[in-house]
Design an enzyme around this catalytic site. Structure first.
Site, mmCIF file in Angstrom:
data_model
loop_
_atom_site.group_PDB
_atom_site.id
_atom_site.type_symbol
_atom_site.label_atom_id
_atom_site.label_comp_id
_atom_site.label_asym_id
_atom_site.label_seq_id
_atom_site.Cartn_x
_atom_site.Cartn_y
_atom_site.Cartn_z
ATOM 1 N N SER A 13 -7.364 23.471 64.413
ATOM 2 C CA SER A 13 -8.123 24.052 63.309
ATOM 3 C C SER A 13 -7.395 23.811 61.985
ATOM 4 C CB SER A 13 -8.379 25.536 63.577
ATOM 5 O OG SER A 13 -9.375 26.051 62.711
ATOM 6 N N HIS A 17 -13.759 21.917 64.873
ATOM 7 C CA HIS A 17 -14.896 22.707 65.375
ATOM 8 C C HIS A 17 -16.232 22.007 65.106
ATOM 9 C CE1 HIS A 17 -11.774 25.693 65.667
ATOM 10 N NE2 HIS A 17 -11.680 25.819 64.356
#
Length: 258
Positions: free
Chosen positions: A141, A176
């Site tokens: 992330s 993501h």
């Protein structure tokens, strides 16, 4: 590629230091099978690699740190954590600590805040030095975003582009890509209008290894997840190319290219 000349027993030995980093779409914080974390450790050819977790993006969240130790204490490695919100090391000790690691593993959270804190403490410069010395840099992330020139982030609330990063990987990164609403379309729009340079879109479950700036391995823990190269296309659009990924685990088969 860098070449370091060492003297061993009176003999000059050339050691190749490769600049390497990995983008992770998972790991100990999101999965229980440990496949991506095992893959990271496999990239370091030492019996018990030193692995430093950097949880700056989460504000050094205690639960996140404990989750890391819970996952890595049982592995054949030496885990440690770099705290910056309650920093105890002076500049010399901080440099010595980071440069003694084999892997620097950066956690998720707020990309923009993390970069600002790193720069305030000089960690950005130390990570560049670690990279030049062949220490493997990786993360999930925000910990994937930070290595590129720019990234796709929700650091400011709504999804937007951030033309700010360490620039150790050319282009941009979007984490993501498949799991958060609006990620795919928003990142593609940013690349199409040149708000972000062409880059890499990482679906959850994927790992991508770059050596000398080139993609040298891409893996996935599930046949559904993939790594994409996203770049400007014709007529203001984008081109999305799915990269072949090795399936981790028992099957060890490459996923098909869409």
């Amino acid at each position: 590629m860098l070449v370091c000349i060492l003297i061993c027993g009176g003999t000059l030995v050339a050691v190749v230091l490769e600049r390497r980093l990995a983008l992770l779409g998972g790991g100990f914080s999101t999965e229980d099978d440990g496949l991506l974390d095992d893959w990271v450790l496999e990239q370091v050819p030492v019996p018990r690699p030193k692995v430093c977790f950097v949880p700056t993006a989460s504000g050094d969240a205690p639960a996140y740190v404990e989750q890391f130790f819970g996952a890595f204490r049982s592995r054949s490695c030496e885990p440690s954590v770099l705290h910056l919100f309650r920093r105890e090391l002076d500049d010399d000790a901080l440099r010595a600590f980071l440069l003694s690691q084999d892997v620097v593993y950066v956690g998720g959270g707020n990309t923009a805040n993390m970069l600002a804190v790193w720069r305030a403490h000089g960690v950005d410069r130390l990570l560049r030095e670690a990279f030049d010395r062949g220490i493997l840099l990786c993360g999930i992330s925000a910990g994937a975003n930070c290595w590129a020139e720019g990234s796709h982030t929700d650091s400011f609330g709504p999804l937007t582009h951030l033309r700010d990063g360490l620039g150790l990987l050319s282009g941009s990164v979007c984490p993501h890509y498949d799991s958060e609403p609006g990620r795919r379309s928003s990142y593609q729009a940013a690349v199409a209008n040149r708000a972000l340079p062409a880059g890499w879109a990482v679906e959850d479950g994927v790992g991508a290894l770059f050596t000398g700036g080139l993609l040298t391995d891409s893996v996935t823990r599930t046949s559904r997840a993939c790594l994409y190269r996203v770049q400007p296309g014709r007529d203001g659009g984008v081109e999305e190319q799915a990269m072949q990924c090795r399936l981790l685990g028992a099957a060890q088969k490459p996923t098909s290219i869409a």
